[in-house]
Design a protein around this motif. Structure first.
Motif, mmCIF file in Angstrom:
data_model
loop_
_atom_site.group_PDB
_atom_site.id
_atom_site.type_symbol
_atom_site.label_atom_id
_atom_site.label_comp_id
_atom_site.label_asym_id
_atom_site.label_seq_id
_atom_site.Cartn_x
_atom_site.Cartn_y
_atom_site.Cartn_z
ATOM 1 N N PRO A 60 -5.423 3.289 -7.075
ATOM 2 C CA PRO A 60 -6.494 2.643 -5.681
ATOM 3 C C PRO A 60 -7.752 2.822 -6.796
ATOM 4 O O PRO A 60 -7.793 3.862 -6.888
ATOM 5 C CB PRO A 60 -6.453 2.776 -4.370
ATOM 6 N N LEU A 61 -8.566 1.675 -6.516
ATOM 7 C CA LEU A 61 -9.997 1.981 -6.819
ATOM 8 C C LEU A 61 -10.880 3.133 -6.268
ATOM 9 O O LEU A 61 -11.369 4.421 -6.117
ATOM 10 C CB LEU A 61 -11.126 1.147 -7.378
ATOM 11 N N SER A 62 -9.960 3.082 -4.817
ATOM 12 C CA SER A 62 -11.108 4.246 -3.988
ATOM 13 C C SER A 62 -10.745 5.704 -4.462
ATOM 14 O O SER A 62 -11.511 6.133 -4.010
ATOM 15 C CB SER A 62 -10.428 3.950 -2.230
ATOM 16 N N TRP B 65 -7.995 -4.196 -14.615
ATOM 17 C CA TRP B 65 -8.511 -4.031 -13.002
ATOM 18 C C TRP B 65 -8.495 -5.112 -12.672
ATOM 19 O O TRP B 65 -8.722 -5.982 -12.659
ATOM 20 C CB TRP B 65 -9.481 -2.662 -12.598
ATOM 21 N N SER B 66 -7.596 -4.876 -11.155
ATOM 22 C CA SER B 66 -8.230 -6.255 -10.253
ATOM 23 C C SER B 66 -9.319 -5.938 -9.317
ATOM 24 O O SER B 66 -10.055 -4.769 -8.892
ATOM 25 C CB SER B 66 -7.189 -6.368 -9.485
ATOM 26 N N THR B 67 -9.577 -6.155 -8.594
ATOM 27 C CA THR B 67 -10.247 -6.284 -7.490
ATOM 28 C C THR B 67 -10.319 -4.241 -6.067
ATOM 29 O O THR B 67 -11.020 -4.071 -6.253
ATOM 30 C CB THR B 67 -10.662 -6.541 -5.646
ATOM 31 N N GLU B 68 -8.926 -4.272 -6.367
ATOM 32 C CA GLU B 68 -8.433 -3.413 -5.619
ATOM 33 C C GLU B 68 -7.759 -2.154 -6.154
ATOM 34 O O GLU B 68 -7.561 -0.872 -5.638
ATOM 35 C CB GLU B 68 -7.567 -3.293 -4.393
ATOM 36 N N GLU B 69 -7.425 -2.320 -7.241
ATOM 37 C CA GLU B 69 -6.670 -1.137 -7.695
ATOM 38 C C GLU B 69 -6.740 -1.440 -9.616
ATOM 39 O O GLU B 69 -7.175 -2.191 -10.631
ATOM 40 C CB GLU B 69 -4.813 -1.857 -8.134
ATOM 41 N N TRP C 139 -0.639 2.297 -11.615
ATOM 42 C CA TRP C 139 -1.161 1.436 -11.129
ATOM 43 C C TRP C 139 -2.124 2.120 -9.623
ATOM 44 O O TRP C 139 -1.770 2.609 -9.321
ATOM 45 C CB TRP C 139 -0.729 0.527 -10.035
ATOM 46 N N VAL D 257 0.934 -1.484 0.191
ATOM 47 C CA VAL D 257 0.005 0.246 -0.060
ATOM 48 C C VAL D 257 0.707 1.059 0.097
ATOM 49 O O VAL D 257 0.364 1.916 -0.556
ATOM 50 C CB VAL D 257 -0.874 0.145 1.687
#
Ligand SMILES: [Zn+2]
Length: 59
Positions: A53-55, A34-38, A51, A2
């Motif tokens: 973060p989706l947030s 994308w992955s589940t988080e990025e 990369w 992170v």
């Protein structure tokens, strides 16, 4: 893991058109997947993967 992401955020910005741009060169980033988080983006100009973060994108 992170801690590396936080450095990447500063290299990208989003314009009013909703597209992500690379802060270093100002070019539009290509979304590669994308992955589940990025989100995985790529800058054709710098030949560099970024990369995010989706947030961050949901703000
Ligand atoms: Zn770039």
């Amino acid at each position: 893991m992170v801690t590396q992401v936080s450095a990447e955020i500063a290299t990208v910005y989003r314009l009013f058109d909703g597209n992500l741009h690379h802060a270093r060169c100002g070019r539009r980033l290509i979304v590669q997947g994308w992955s589940t988080e990025e989100l995985h983006c790529y800058c054709l100009t710098c030949v560099e993967s970024v990369w995010l973060p989706l947030s961050v994108l949901n703000e």
